[in-house]
Design a protein around this motif. Sequence first.
Motif, PDB file in Angstrom:
ATOM      1  N   TYR A 199      -6.569   9.142 -23.138  1.00 45.52           N
ATOM      2  CA  TYR A 199      -6.916   8.054 -24.057  1.00 45.52           C
ATOM      3  C   TYR A 199      -7.473   6.894 -23.230  1.00 45.52           C
ATOM      4  CZ  TYR A 199      -6.383   4.853 -28.033  1.00 45.52           C
ATOM      5  OH  TYR A 199      -6.605   3.969 -29.058  1.00 45.52           O
ATOM      6  N   CYS A 200      -8.631   6.360 -23.653  1.00 44.13           N
ATOM      7  CA  CYS A 200      -9.323   5.321 -22.891  1.00 44.13           C
ATOM      8  C   CYS A 200      -9.293   3.972 -23.601  1.00 44.13           C
ATOM      9  CB  CYS A 200     -10.782   5.722 -22.679  1.00 44.13           C
ATOM     10  SG  CYS A 200     -10.963   7.289 -21.819  1.00 44.13           S
ATOM     11  N   LYS A 201      -9.619   2.940 -22.857  1.00 43.06           N
ATOM     12  CA  LYS A 201      -9.752   1.605 -23.430  1.00 43.06           C
ATOM     13  C   LYS A 201     -10.990   1.584 -24.328  1.00 43.06           C
ATOM     14  CE  LYS A 201      -7.420  -0.606 -19.611  1.00 43.06           C
ATOM     15  NZ  LYS A 201      -7.501  -1.478 -18.463  1.00 43.06           N
ATOM     16  N   GLU A 237     -23.784   9.137 -27.297  1.00 41.22           N
ATOM     17  CA  GLU A 237     -22.493   8.466 -27.394  1.00 41.22           C
ATOM     18  C   GLU A 237     -21.402   9.524 -27.411  1.00 41.22           C
ATOM     19  OE1 GLU A 237     -22.357   7.395 -32.056  1.00 41.22           O
ATOM     20  OE2 GLU A 237     -23.887   6.343 -30.902  1.00 41.22           O
ATOM     21  N   SER A 238     -20.179   9.090 -27.179  1.00 41.61           N
ATOM     22  CA  SER A 238     -19.048  10.017 -27.145  1.00 41.61           C
ATOM     23  C   SER A 238     -18.810  10.628 -28.517  1.00 41.61           C
ATOM     24  CB  SER A 238     -17.780   9.296 -26.691  1.00 41.61           C
ATOM     25  OG  SER A 238     -17.896   8.908 -25.351  1.00 41.61           O
ATOM     26  N   LEU A 239     -18.598  11.921 -28.543  1.00 45.57           N
ATOM     27  CA  LEU A 239     -18.262  12.602 -29.787  1.00 45.57           C
ATOM     28  C   LEU A 239     -16.880  12.166 -30.266  1.00 45.57           C
ATOM     29  CD1 LEU A 239     -18.991  14.748 -31.909  1.00 45.57           C
ATOM     30  CD2 LEU A 239     -18.011  16.468 -30.380  1.00 45.57           C
ATOM     31  N   PHE A 240     -15.972  11.951 -29.318  1.00 47.99           N
ATOM     32  CA  PHE A 240     -14.624  11.472 -29.623  1.00 47.99           C
ATOM     33  C   PHE A 240     -14.422  10.142 -28.900  1.00 47.99           C
ATOM     34  CE2 PHE A 240     -14.280  16.201 -29.296  1.00 47.99           C
ATOM     35  CZ  PHE A 240     -14.140  16.458 -30.649  1.00 47.99           C
ATOM     36  N   PRO A 241     -14.876   9.033 -29.503  1.00 48.46           N
ATOM     37  CA  PRO A 241     -14.742   7.747 -28.812  1.00 48.46           C
ATOM     38  C   PRO A 241     -13.302   7.490 -28.364  1.00 48.46           C
ATOM     39  CG  PRO A 241     -16.037   7.499 -30.809  1.00 48.46           C
ATOM     40  CD  PRO A 241     -15.460   8.893 -30.823  1.00 48.46           C
ATOM     41  N   ARG A 242     -13.166   7.017 -27.146  1.00 46.51           N
ATOM     42  CA  ARG A 242     -11.892   6.665 -26.496  1.00 46.51           C
ATOM     43  C   ARG A 242     -11.108   7.871 -25.984  1.00 46.51           C
ATOM     44  NH1 ARG A 242      -8.691   1.750 -29.095  1.00 46.51           N
ATOM     45  NH2 ARG A 242      -7.848   1.835 -26.989  1.00 46.51           N
ATOM     46  N   TYR A 243     -11.684   9.077 -26.049  1.00 51.78           N
ATOM     47  CA  TYR A 243     -10.965  10.256 -25.561  1.00 51.78           C
ATOM     48  C   TYR A 243     -11.801  11.040 -24.560  1.00 51.78           C
ATOM     49  CZ  TYR A 243      -7.646   9.472 -29.320  1.00 51.78           C
ATOM     50  OH  TYR A 243      -6.715   8.911 -30.148  1.00 51.78           O
ATOM     51  N   LEU A 244     -11.126  11.593 -23.547  1.00 53.46           N
ATOM     52  CA  LEU A 244     -11.726  12.476 -22.550  1.00 53.46           C
ATOM     53  C   LEU A 244     -10.821  13.691 -22.395  1.00 53.46           C
ATOM     54  CD1 LEU A 244     -12.339   9.962 -19.601  1.00 53.46           C
ATOM     55  CD2 LEU A 244     -14.042  10.775 -21.212  1.00 53.46           C
ATOM     56  N   PHE A 245     -11.375  14.735 -21.808  1.00 55.04           N
ATOM     57  CA  PHE A 245     -10.583  15.903 -21.460  1.00 55.04           C
ATOM     58  C   PHE A 245     -10.581  16.023 -19.934  1.00 55.04           C
ATOM     59  CE2 PHE A 245     -12.393  16.774 -25.654  1.00 55.04           C
ATOM     60  CZ  PHE A 245     -11.234  16.993 -26.377  1.00 55.04           C
ATOM     61  N   VAL A 305      -6.242   4.329 -20.588  1.00 51.28           N
ATOM     62  CA  VAL A 305      -4.979   3.792 -21.096  1.00 51.28           C
ATOM     63  C   VAL A 305      -3.854   4.704 -20.628  1.00 51.28           C
ATOM     64  CG1 VAL A 305      -3.611   3.317 -23.171  1.00 51.28           C
ATOM     65  CG2 VAL A 305      -6.026   2.680 -23.101  1.00 51.28           C
ATOM     66  N   GLY A 306      -4.044   6.021 -20.786  1.00 46.08           N
ATOM     67  CA  GLY A 306      -3.043   6.974 -20.341  1.00 46.08           C
ATOM     68  C   GLY A 306      -3.270   8.336 -20.960  1.00 46.08           C
ATOM     69  N   PHE A 307      -2.322   9.213 -20.747  1.00 42.16           N
ATOM     70  CA  PHE A 307      -2.371  10.546 -21.331  1.00 42.16           C
ATOM     71  C   PHE A 307      -1.938  10.468 -22.790  1.00 42.16           C
ATOM     72  CE2 PHE A 307      -2.004  11.485 -16.860  1.00 42.16           C
ATOM     73  CZ  PHE A 307      -2.776  12.620 -16.692  1.00 42.16           C
ATOM     74  N   VAL A 308      -2.512  11.336 -23.631  1.00 39.14           N
ATOM     75  CA  VAL A 308      -2.033  11.468 -24.994  1.00 39.14           C
ATOM     76  C   VAL A 308      -0.781  12.343 -24.910  1.00 39.14           C
ATOM     77  CG1 VAL A 308      -2.522  12.390 -27.292  1.00 39.14           C
ATOM     78  CG2 VAL A 308      -4.325  11.230 -26.005  1.00 39.14           C
ATOM     79  N   THR A 309       0.310  11.849 -25.488  1.00 34.43           N
ATOM     80  CA  THR A 309       1.569  12.586 -25.434  1.00 34.43           C
ATOM     81  C   THR A 309       2.179  12.701 -26.823  1.00 34.43           C
ATOM     82  OG1 THR A 309       2.830  10.567 -25.015  1.00 34.43           O
ATOM     83  CG2 THR A 309       2.100  11.818 -23.086  1.00 34.43           C
ATOM     84  N   PHE A 310       3.030  13.686 -26.958  1.00 33.04           N
ATOM     85  CA  PHE A 310       3.851  13.858 -28.153  1.00 33.04           C
ATOM     86  C   PHE A 310       5.287  13.823 -27.657  1.00 33.04           C
ATOM     87  CE2 PHE A 310      -0.157  15.908 -29.267  1.00 33.04           C
ATOM     88  CZ  PHE A 310      -0.450  15.220 -30.439  1.00 33.04           C
ATOM     89  N   GLY A 311       5.915  12.674 -27.818  1.00 32.64           N
ATOM     90  CA  GLY A 311       7.235  12.488 -27.234  1.00 32.64           C
ATOM     91  C   GLY A 311       7.085  12.474 -25.728  1.00 32.64           C
ATOM     92  N   ASP A 312       7.766  13.379 -25.038  1.00 37.46           N
ATOM     93  CA  ASP A 312       7.661  13.432 -23.582  1.00 37.46           C
ATOM     94  C   ASP A 312       6.739  14.560 -23.100  1.00 37.46           C
ATOM     95  OD1 ASP A 312       9.289  15.486 -24.353  1.00 37.46           O
ATOM     96  OD2 ASP A 312      10.797  15.178 -22.788  1.00 37.46           O
TER      97      ASP A 312
END
Length: 170
Positions: free
Chosen positions: A8-10, A50-58, A78-85
């Motif tokens: 997840y990006c700024k 432009e990004s297909l998924f703005p604010r996201y990278l793989f 911003v950081g990794f996308v997480t689900f809980g831990d």
Amino acid sequence: MKVWFVIYCKPQKDEVAEKNLLRQGFEVYRPLISRARGGHVGGSPSIREESLFPRYLFLNVDPEIKPITPVKYTPGVVGFVTFGDRYSTVDDSVINDIKVCESEQQMDLDNSVRFREGETVYINGEGFTDIKATFCEMSSDNRVIVLLKMLGRMSTITIPSSYVSRTSAY
């Protein structure tokens, strides 16, 4: 084993994050979409990526070989996308499908960009069979605006660019 993580990006910093992660030696994928904008320069539409998924990278990495801690301190991230831990990951097949769609979208755009305003074109597809029209301009999302005679009067319609060709189907 390499895994595709979701980053997840700024706001409006996905390209910055991508460049910084690449400099650190990470394998990064930022799906792009090319959009034609209405403003014409020199007779052809202006194209913007432009990004297909703005604010996201793989990010493809084996965390046992290369540490992933520096990723969250990378400018633009911003950081990794997480689900809980648990980190959110994506299968290789999903990434490959996105790449195929990205490639097909680019081919559609390349086909539609070749037309000039006022050029005679033919429409085929979804109920249209070899209908003669006049190319007006690119719209958004791989669509074009054409002028055609319908029910005795001239009308403009917006259709997928894949329906338009320079030659008759017959």
